[in-house]
Design a protein around this motif. Sequence first.
Motif, short mmCIF file in Angstrom:
data_model
loop_
_atom_site.label_atom_id
_atom_site.label_comp_id
_atom_site.label_asym_id
_atom_site.label_seq_id
_atom_site.Cartn_x
_atom_site.Cartn_y
_atom_site.Cartn_z
N GLU A 16 32.20 35.79 37.64
CA GLU A 16 32.75 37.15 37.64
C GLU A 16 34.22 37.18 38.06
O GLU A 16 34.91 38.16 37.81
CB GLU A 16 31.94 38.04 38.57
CG GLU A 16 31.97 37.62 40.01
CD GLU A 16 31.02 38.43 40.88
OE1 GLU A 16 31.09 38.26 42.09
OE2 GLU A 16 30.22 39.21 40.34
N HIS A 17 34.70 36.11 38.66
CA HIS A 17 36.09 36.06 39.13
C HIS A 17 37.03 35.38 38.15
O HIS A 17 38.23 35.36 38.37
CB HIS A 17 36.16 35.31 40.47
CG HIS A 17 35.34 35.92 41.54
ND1 HIS A 17 35.60 37.17 42.07
CD2 HIS A 17 34.25 35.46 42.20
CE1 HIS A 17 34.71 37.44 43.00
NE2 HIS A 17 33.87 36.41 43.09
N LYS A 22 42.28 33.75 36.04
CA LYS A 22 43.06 33.28 34.90
C LYS A 22 44.31 34.14 34.71
O LYS A 22 45.40 33.62 34.48
CB LYS A 22 42.21 33.31 33.64
CG LYS A 22 42.90 32.79 32.42
CD LYS A 22 41.97 32.82 31.22
CE LYS A 22 42.71 32.42 29.98
NZ LYS A 22 41.88 32.55 28.79
N GLN A 23 44.15 35.43 34.83
CA GLN A 23 45.27 36.34 34.63
C GLN A 23 46.34 36.15 35.70
O GLN A 23 47.52 36.08 35.40
CB GLN A 23 44.79 37.78 34.63
CG GLN A 23 45.89 38.79 34.41
CD GLN A 23 45.36 40.21 34.47
OE1 GLN A 23 44.32 40.47 35.06
NE2 GLN A 23 46.08 41.12 33.87
N GLY A 28 50.01 34.24 35.21
CA GLY A 28 51.03 34.81 36.09
C GLY A 28 51.75 33.71 36.85
O GLY A 28 51.67 32.54 36.53
N ASN A 29 52.44 34.11 37.88
CA ASN A 29 53.20 33.14 38.66
C ASN A 29 52.69 33.01 40.08
O ASN A 29 53.41 32.57 40.96
CB ASN A 29 54.68 33.55 38.69
CG ASN A 29 55.32 33.43 37.33
OD1 ASN A 29 54.95 32.56 36.55
ND2 ASN A 29 56.27 34.28 37.04
N GLU A 30 51.45 33.39 40.33
CA GLU A 30 50.91 33.32 41.68
C GLU A 30 50.32 31.95 41.97
O GLU A 30 49.90 31.23 41.06
CB GLU A 30 49.83 34.38 41.87
CG GLU A 30 50.36 35.80 41.89
CD GLU A 30 49.28 36.79 42.25
OE1 GLU A 30 48.70 36.66 43.34
OE2 GLU A 30 49.02 37.68 41.43
N ARG A 48 37.06 24.16 43.29
CA ARG A 48 37.22 23.06 42.34
C ARG A 48 36.84 23.51 40.93
O ARG A 48 37.53 23.20 39.96
CB ARG A 48 36.36 21.87 42.75
CG ARG A 48 36.20 20.84 41.65
CD ARG A 48 35.10 19.84 41.93
NE ARG A 48 33.84 20.42 42.35
CZ ARG A 48 32.83 20.70 41.55
NH1 ARG A 48 32.93 20.52 40.26
NH2 ARG A 48 31.71 21.19 42.03
N MET A 49 35.75 24.25 40.83
CA MET A 49 35.30 24.69 39.51
C MET A 49 36.30 25.65 38.87
O MET A 49 36.52 25.60 37.66
CB MET A 49 33.93 25.34 39.61
CG MET A 49 32.87 24.34 39.97
SD MET A 49 31.22 24.82 39.58
CE MET A 49 31.28 25.14 37.86
N MET A 50 36.89 26.51 39.67
CA MET A 50 37.84 27.47 39.13
C MET A 50 39.16 26.79 38.72
O MET A 50 39.69 27.07 37.65
CB MET A 50 38.13 28.57 40.15
CG MET A 50 36.94 29.42 40.49
SD MET A 50 36.38 30.45 39.14
CE MET A 50 37.51 31.80 39.28
#
Length: 64
Positions: A16-17, A22-23, A28-30, A48-50
């Motif tokens: 869900e995250h 990704k955005q 983006g630049n974060e 790790r998965m993300m």
Amino acid sequence: MMIPVRCFTCGTVIGEHWDEFKQRARDGNEDPGEVLDDLGIKRHCCRRMMVSHRDLVDVVAPYQ
């Protein structure tokens, strides 16, 4: 492929995250670490998965 719904190691729901991560982090630049902290993903297995996920839908689609 699509992000798994749950972490392979601990079973926490992380799918869900993905869109927000990704955005904010990839498009983006974060800093990815700060984005994961904001999303409440604290365990290193989930992080790790993300961070390591590669969206391959566009690459695999022509072969279907």
